[in-house]
Structure formats: structure tokens, C-alpha cells
Design a protein around this motif. Structure first.
Motif, PDB file in Angstrom:
ATOM      1  N   GLU A 102       0.669  -1.107   0.167  1.00  0.00           N
ATOM      2  CA  GLU A 102      -0.333   0.201  -0.064  1.00  0.00           C
ATOM      3  C   GLU A 102       0.797   1.128   0.025  1.00  0.00           C
ATOM      4  O   GLU A 102      -0.030   1.936  -0.506  1.00  0.00           O
ATOM      5  CB  GLU A 102      -0.912  -0.191   1.024  1.00  0.00           C
ATOM      6  CG  GLU A 102      -0.121  -0.374   2.249  1.00  0.00           C
ATOM      7  CD  GLU A 102      -0.473  -1.413   3.345  1.00  0.00           C
ATOM      8  OE1 GLU A 102       0.389  -2.573   2.369  1.00  0.00           O
ATOM      9  OE2 GLU A 102      -1.132  -1.898   3.999  1.00  0.00           O
ATOM     10  N   TYR A 103       2.495   0.944   0.474  1.00  0.00           N
ATOM     11  CA  TYR A 103       2.672   2.331   0.647  1.00  0.00           C
ATOM     12  C   TYR A 103       3.832   1.871  -0.828  1.00  0.00           C
ATOM     13  O   TYR A 103       5.295   3.129  -0.150  1.00  0.00           O
ATOM     14  CB  TYR A 103       3.800   2.389   1.708  1.00  0.00           C
ATOM     15  CG  TYR A 103       2.434   2.494   3.218  1.00  0.00           C
ATOM     16  CD1 TYR A 103       1.333   3.579   3.091  1.00  0.00           C
ATOM     17  CD2 TYR A 103       2.236   2.400   4.392  1.00  0.00           C
ATOM     18  CE1 TYR A 103      -0.032   3.462   3.923  1.00  0.00           C
ATOM     19  CE2 TYR A 103       1.568   2.401   4.935  1.00  0.00           C
ATOM     20  CZ  TYR A 103       0.964   2.743   5.061  1.00  0.00           C
ATOM     21  OH  TYR A 103      -0.637   2.984   5.544  1.00  0.00           O
ATOM     22  N   PHE A 139      -0.345   9.014  13.364  1.00  0.00           N
ATOM     23  CA  PHE A 139      -0.883   8.154  12.145  1.00  0.00           C
ATOM     24  C   PHE A 139      -1.599   8.902  11.255  1.00  0.00           C
ATOM     25  O   PHE A 139      -1.985   8.221   9.973  1.00  0.00           O
ATOM     26  CB  PHE A 139      -1.722   7.777  13.119  1.00  0.00           C
ATOM     27  CG  PHE A 139      -0.521   6.316  13.864  1.00  0.00           C
ATOM     28  CD1 PHE A 139      -1.045   4.675  13.590  1.00  0.00           C
ATOM     29  CD2 PHE A 139      -0.193   6.867  15.088  1.00  0.00           C
ATOM     30  CE1 PHE A 139      -0.655   4.004  14.766  1.00  0.00           C
ATOM     31  CE2 PHE A 139       0.168   6.131  15.535  1.00  0.00           C
ATOM     32  CZ  PHE A 139      -0.021   4.859  15.356  1.00  0.00           C
ATOM     33  N   SER A 140      -1.206   9.841  10.503  1.00  0.00           N
ATOM     34  CA  SER A 140      -2.567  10.490   9.710  1.00  0.00           C
ATOM     35  C   SER A 140      -2.156  10.105   8.585  1.00  0.00           C
ATOM     36  O   SER A 140      -2.940   9.757   7.540  1.00  0.00           O
ATOM     37  CB  SER A 140      -2.047  11.881   9.887  1.00  0.00           C
ATOM     38  OG  SER A 140      -0.942  12.762   9.714  1.00  0.00           O
ATOM     39  N   PRO A 141      -0.415   9.630   8.288  1.00  0.00           N
ATOM     40  CA  PRO A 141      -0.536   9.178   6.716  1.00  0.00           C
ATOM     41  C   PRO A 141      -0.627   7.921   6.647  1.00  0.00           C
ATOM     42  O   PRO A 141      -0.974   7.541   5.300  1.00  0.00           O
ATOM     43  CB  PRO A 141       1.238   9.487   6.462  1.00  0.00           C
ATOM     44  CG  PRO A 141       1.562   9.907   8.148  1.00  0.00           C
ATOM     45  CD  PRO A 141       0.567  10.152   8.699  1.00  0.00           C
ATOM     46  N   PHE A 142      -1.246   7.153   7.655  1.00  0.00           N
ATOM     47  CA  PHE A 142      -1.309   5.618   6.948  1.00  0.00           C
ATOM     48  C   PHE A 142      -2.846   5.385   6.985  1.00  0.00           C
ATOM     49  O   PHE A 142      -3.409   5.825   7.269  1.00  0.00           O
ATOM     50  CB  PHE A 142      -1.330   5.046   8.985  1.00  0.00           C
ATOM     51  CG  PHE A 142      -0.158   5.281   8.848  1.00  0.00           C
ATOM     52  CD1 PHE A 142       2.171   5.313   8.462  1.00  0.00           C
ATOM     53  CD2 PHE A 142       0.360   5.149  10.447  1.00  0.00           C
ATOM     54  CE1 PHE A 142       2.679   5.483   8.927  1.00  0.00           C
ATOM     55  CE2 PHE A 142       1.990   5.166  10.844  1.00  0.00           C
ATOM     56  CZ  PHE A 142       2.757   5.520   9.935  1.00  0.00           C
ATOM     57  N   TYR A 144      -7.979   5.501   5.220  1.00  0.00           N
ATOM     58  CA  TYR A 144      -7.153   6.272   6.370  1.00  0.00           C
ATOM     59  C   TYR A 144      -7.377   6.035   8.266  1.00  0.00           C
ATOM     60  O   TYR A 144      -8.669   5.678   8.059  1.00  0.00           O
ATOM     61  CB  TYR A 144      -7.305   7.761   5.847  1.00  0.00           C
ATOM     62  CG  TYR A 144      -6.696   8.177   4.761  1.00  0.00           C
ATOM     63  CD1 TYR A 144      -5.165   7.785   4.597  1.00  0.00           C
ATOM     64  CD2 TYR A 144      -7.338   7.752   3.197  1.00  0.00           C
ATOM     65  CE1 TYR A 144      -4.573   8.661   3.393  1.00  0.00           C
ATOM     66  CE2 TYR A 144      -6.471   8.225   2.807  1.00  0.00           C
ATOM     67  CZ  TYR A 144      -5.195   8.709   2.404  1.00  0.00           C
ATOM     68  OH  TYR A 144      -4.031   9.266   1.512  1.00  0.00           O
ATOM     69  N   TYR A 145      -6.546   5.998   8.323  1.00  0.00           N
ATOM     70  CA  TYR A 145      -6.621   5.795  10.115  1.00  0.00           C
ATOM     71  C   TYR A 145      -7.281   6.665  10.569  1.00  0.00           C
ATOM     72  O   TYR A 145      -8.208   6.932  12.006  1.00  0.00           O
ATOM     73  CB  TYR A 145      -5.711   5.908  10.822  1.00  0.00           C
ATOM     74  CG  TYR A 145      -4.509   4.661  10.503  1.00  0.00           C
ATOM     75  CD1 TYR A 145      -4.237   3.525   9.159  1.00  0.00           C
ATOM     76  CD2 TYR A 145      -4.393   3.765  11.590  1.00  0.00           C
ATOM     77  CE1 TYR A 145      -3.684   2.571   8.641  1.00  0.00           C
ATOM     78  CE2 TYR A 145      -3.755   2.105  11.381  1.00  0.00           C
ATOM     79  CZ  TYR A 145      -3.412   1.759  10.164  1.00  0.00           C
ATOM     80  OH  TYR A 145      -3.132   0.124   9.999  1.00  0.00           O
ATOM     81  N   VAL A 146      -6.912   7.948  10.035  1.00  0.00           N
ATOM     82  CA  VAL A 146      -7.016   9.693  11.116  1.00  0.00           C
ATOM     83  C   VAL A 146      -7.769  10.545   9.948  1.00  0.00           C
ATOM     84  O   VAL A 146      -7.848  10.042   8.998  1.00  0.00           O
ATOM     85  CB  VAL A 146      -5.971   9.691  11.943  1.00  0.00           C
ATOM     86  CG1 VAL A 146      -5.700   9.048  12.935  1.00  0.00           C
ATOM     87  CG2 VAL A 146      -5.124  10.592  11.205  1.00  0.00           C
ATOM     88  N   CYS A 147      -8.945  11.499  10.286  1.00  0.00           N
ATOM     89  CA  CYS A 147      -9.694  12.388   9.616  1.00  0.00           C
ATOM     90  C   CYS A 147      -8.462  12.802   9.227  1.00  0.00           C
ATOM     91  O   CYS A 147      -7.302  13.727   8.755  1.00  0.00           O
ATOM     92  CB  CYS A 147     -10.052  13.753  10.584  1.00  0.00           C
ATOM     93  SG  CYS A 147     -11.514  13.740  10.051  1.00  0.00           S
ATOM     94  N   ASN A 152     -14.742   3.063   8.527  1.00  0.00           N
ATOM     95  CA  ASN A 152     -13.799   2.369   7.810  1.00  0.00           C
ATOM     96  C   ASN A 152     -12.523   2.448   8.425  1.00  0.00           C
ATOM     97  O   ASN A 152     -11.751   1.922   8.129  1.00  0.00           O
ATOM     98  CB  ASN A 152     -13.569   2.499   6.181  1.00  0.00           C
ATOM     99  CG  ASN A 152     -14.864   2.016   5.530  1.00  0.00           C
ATOM    100  OD1 ASN A 152     -15.372   0.517   5.492  1.00  0.00           O
ATOM    101  ND2 ASN A 152     -16.277   2.817   5.337  1.00  0.00           N
ATOM    102  N   SER A 153     -12.589   3.424   9.267  1.00  0.00           N
ATOM    103  CA  SER A 153     -11.138   3.862   9.778  1.00  0.00           C
ATOM    104  C   SER A 153     -10.280   2.223  10.382  1.00  0.00           C
ATOM    105  O   SER A 153     -11.320   2.078  10.935  1.00  0.00           O
ATOM    106  CB  SER A 153     -11.548   4.644  10.926  1.00  0.00           C
ATOM    107  OG  SER A 153      -9.894   5.006  12.026  1.00  0.00           O
ATOM    108  N   PRO A 154     -10.115   1.805  10.368  1.00  0.00           N
ATOM    109  CA  PRO A 154      -8.155   0.953  11.426  1.00  0.00           C
ATOM    110  C   PRO A 154      -8.788   1.802  12.909  1.00  0.00           C
ATOM    111  O   PRO A 154      -8.138   1.074  13.528  1.00  0.00           O
ATOM    112  CB  PRO A 154      -7.061   0.732  10.344  1.00  0.00           C
ATOM    113  CG  PRO A 154      -7.718   1.714   9.354  1.00  0.00           C
ATOM    114  CD  PRO A 154      -8.117   2.590   9.754  1.00  0.00           C
ATOM    115  N   TRP A 155      -8.001   2.901  12.829  1.00  0.00           N
ATOM    116  CA  TRP A 155      -8.405   3.511  14.764  1.00  0.00           C
ATOM    117  C   TRP A 155      -9.762   4.675  15.027  1.00  0.00           C
ATOM    118  O   TRP A 155      -9.153   5.988  14.518  1.00  0.00           O
ATOM    119  CB  TRP A 155      -7.188   3.717  14.296  1.00  0.00           C
ATOM    120  CG  TRP A 155      -6.562   4.738  16.200  1.00  0.00           C
ATOM    121  CD1 TRP A 155      -7.011   3.676  17.120  1.00  0.00           C
ATOM    122  CD2 TRP A 155      -5.878   5.064  16.407  1.00  0.00           C
ATOM    123  NE1 TRP A 155      -6.458   4.875  18.507  1.00  0.00           N
ATOM    124  CE2 TRP A 155      -5.680   5.760  17.851  1.00  0.00           C
ATOM    125  CE3 TRP A 155      -4.859   6.044  15.600  1.00  0.00           C
ATOM    126  CZ2 TRP A 155      -4.717   5.964  18.398  1.00  0.00           C
ATOM    127  CZ3 TRP A 155      -3.763   6.616  16.141  1.00  0.00           C
ATOM    128  CH2 TRP A 155      -3.941   7.393  17.117  1.00  0.00           C
TER     129      TRP A 155
END
Length: 390
Positions: free
Chosen positions: A275-276, A329-332, A341-344, A362-365
Motif C-alpha cells: 500500500e505504501y 498516524f495521519s499518513p497511514f 485512512y486511520y485518522v481524519c 472504515n477507519s482502522p482506529w
């Protein structure tokens, strides 16, 4: 593309040492003691979540335990099982027990790669991001029609993978009583593998070792959890609210296992695109984070702190992160048919209500997502717990 300078990258190293390193050390020492207690002589670490587990195991274990890093995934095993399903309704039995699945995620479940998914979505004028209630999939006539139209292709893909997976198991000498190591949660990996082994009458007894485990299906083999299991699941909710983050910390810098192919007489894994792959700066951040964790393990292998207590700092981070830490964690993001995405990723006022709920669901966190969206101090963990009950 994210631009992350060297100073910011060092923050990931520091996070790895301060949070992930103690957690990893506690898990690895627990794992080694459990393996000895259960008299396991061969252990398989499952890609991708087993990557850091195996690296830490090498650092602190000096014994004659045979171990290997092997390429299994829910995707690769259930793909090999699908051709045995006799109807659309039966074909859904391996879908993960989440509330929603996207159309792209469903097509990936059936074995279609990214280009195939795009083509199918265009053919049926559907959006890959369109969500479906998992509980209602069996009664969705549109999806049933699409499955019926694609059924022969789905089964052919599955039969090919069935034969290759069998050869891969034999190649890795998976016989008798063996330990399997993975991150855990619902026990689906062990369930799929046991189902596959049984379908081929293979003499293998699996004993699973996990960060946390509470199987939602009946398993033949035993399961043991570091932070929670069927004997003690007090920490389960707190661990799972950061499940996506834990997976990212443990994972190798490679794509997930999509299936298998034969190459020069040997069975090798076919991996999804990482993914990256197009984001070398994010890869550097993850590498820095993992380097920090492994340095901590090397330097503190013999510390006297209780194994479980070593994990508490990272567990608490997942429950109640600061806004500063959330930004790490914003890039993940994860990919499961679509990118989540993990965060907004933008100010909350720029989302429609539907877009915001889709991104949150759908966020993993979810704790981190809510913190990044609203920014104010608030008991987001309790909101997460309420969301999980609806």
C-alpha cells in the motif's frame, strides 16, 4: 504525497522505543515461555503481522526451536476454499464478521485483482466504495446476479489456488503438532487453515499464539492470547480499539499475500502491491518506528518488568491518544478493496454527514479518527464502545 523531514522521522523512532518496543518485548517473552510450556518444536510466523514478532524472537531466543516465516492470509486460504461452495449464499460464509463490506472488498474476497475490480464495477455501474451490510448480503439480489455471472471464473481461480496452497504446505513441512503465531482477534486465520487442512485430510494439529484472541467460530486446535483470550478477556475492548494501529506496527514492508504461483519448481507467494509502494517517506517512518522497537528489545531483554505490564503503555495510547500523537498516524491507511485512512484527512466541516460516517466506520482506529476530527478532550473510547454495539 506526504513530505516528512528527518526530524519528524525521528519522532517515529522515539515512538517505537517508548511505546511499541516494550509491547513487543512483553509479547516475545510471553510467546517463548508459552512455546516451551506447550512443548512446541516447530513454529510458523504468519506474514505480514508476524514479521516483527519473528524479528524480536530472533533477538532474545536461543534454543533449538525450529521456526519459519510463511505467507498465509485470510485471503489466500479462503480463496482456496471458495470453489467448494455450492451457492451464492454458501460462498459468503468466509466473509469477515464486520458490519459493512465495500463492493471492492467483496470482489477482492472473490479473487479479483485491482484492474478486474475496476472493470466489473464499471460494467455494473457500481462504486467500489459502496458499502453493504454484511448481514444482508445473502438477500441482495443484485449481488447474487453478479456472483452468478462470475461464478465459473471465481471457481476456476479458487481451484488453481487450492492446488498451489496444498503444495506450499507440503513444501514448508507443516506436519504434526505445530505452533502458529499471528496478531489474532477473532481466530479467522486458524479457522480457515484448519478448514483447509481438514478438507485435504492432513495430519496437522495447530496451536495458535496471539496478541489477543477470542474465536467467533469453533476451532479444533488450542489458542493462547498474550493480552486476552477465552480465559481472561478484560482487556479485549481496549486492545481492539487500536487493532488497526497494532497491525501497522507489526507488519512487514510488503504487500499482503494474494495467492500462490509456481516458479522454477517451487511455490512462492503472490503479494498484493504494498500500500505504501509509492510512498518511500512513509516506509521510512515505519522502518524508523520498527528500528526503535527492536533496539528497545535488544537493550532490555532481561528487564524485570512483568510481560503484560510492558504492553500497557501502548494499549493506553490506543485508548486515549494525545492530538500530537494522533498526527503520527495521519499518513497511514489500509487497503481492502479501497483506501481507508486511520485518522481524519480534512477539516470536519468539509465532509458531508454520509462521507464522515463512511470514513469513520472504515477507519482502522476510530478513537484516533474521532480525536483528529474534533480535537477536543473527550472520552472517545466510550463512543467507540457504543459504536461497536450498534
Amino acid at each position: 504525497m506526504y513530505k516528512i523531514n528527518n526530524l519528524e522521522q525521528e519522532k517515529y523512532y522515539e515512538f517505537g522505543r517508548a511505546y511499541f518496543g516494550p509491547f513487543l518485548l512483553g509479547f516475545t517473552r510471553w510467546l517463548y515461555n508459552e512455546i516451551k510450556k506447550q512443548e512446541i518444536q516447530k513454529v510458523f510466523f504468519f506474514a505480514r503481522d508476524g514479521w516483527m514478532m519473528e524479528q524480536a524472537f530472533h533477538l532474545i531466543v536461543r534454543s533449538n526451536i525450529e521456526e519459519a516465516y510463511v505467507y498465509f492470509s485470510r485471503k489466500s486460504i479462503r480463496q482456496a476454499l471458495l470453489h467448494r461452495c455450492k451457492s451464492y449464499e454458501e460462498s459468503l460464509k468466509y466473509v469477515s464478521a464486520e458490519k459493512y463490506i465495500s463492493f471492492g472488498g467483496l470482489l477482492e474476497y472473490y479473487g479479483f485483482d485491482e484492474n478486474e475490480r475496476i472493470g466489473i464495477a464499471e460494467k455494473y455501474s457500481l462504486e467500489l466504495k459502496q458499502d453493504y451490510d454484511v448481514a444482508a448480503l445473502a438477500t441482495n439480489t443484485q449481488l447474487k446476479t453478479i456472483y452468478d455471472n462470475l461464478c465459473e471464473e471465481i471457481k476456476q481461480k479458487s481451484k488453481e489456488q487450492d492446488e498451489l496452497l496444498l503444495q506450499y504446505l507440503l513444501q514448508n513441512k507443516m506436519f504434526g503438532k505445530v505452533g502458529i503465531v499471528d496478531i489474532g482477534w477473532k481466530g479467522s486465520m486458524q479457522y480457515y487453515l484448519e478448514t483447509y487442512l481438514e478438507s485435504h485430510n492432513m495430519d496437522v494439529s495447530l496451536m495458535g499464539f496471539y496478541v489477543g484472541i477470542l474465536p467467533n467460530k469453533t476451532l479444533h486446535g488450542e489458542t493462547h492470547g498474550f493480552l486476552y483470550d477465552t480465559n481472561d478477556h478484560e482487556l479485549r475492548k481496549k486492545v481492539l480499539c487500536f487493532a488497526g494501529g497494532l497491525e501497522r506496527l507489526f507488519q512487514s514492508l510488503e504487500g499482503s499475500t494474494y495467492g500462490y504461483r509456481k516458479e522454477f519448481g517451487k511455490i512462492v507467494p503472490v503479494l498484493n502491491a504494498y500500500e505504501y509502494a509509492g510512498s518511500p517517506e512513509i516506509q521510512k517512518c515505519i522502518s524508523k518506528l520498527q528500528d526503535g522497537a527492536l533496539d528497545f528489545v535488544k537493550e532490555n531483554a532481561n528487564c524485570s518488568i512483568d510481560d503484560k505490564k510492558l504492553a500497557y503503555k501502548l494499549v493506553q495510547f490506543g485508548v486515549s491518544p494525545s492530538l500530537k500523537d494522533v498526527r503520527l498516524f495521519s499518513p497511514f491507511y489500509n487497503t481492502d478493496g479501497t483506501r481507508e485512512y486511520y485518522v481524519c484527512q480534512q477539516p470536519i466541516y468539509k465532509y458531508s454527514r454520509q462521507e464522515f460516517m463512511h470514513a469513520l466506520n472504515n477507519s482502522p482506529w476510530k478513537n484516533g479518527f474521532l480525536k483528529s476530527a474534533f480535537k477536543i478532550p473527550f472520552p472517545y473510547y466510550w463512543i467507540y464502545r457504543m459504536l461497536k454495539t450498534v
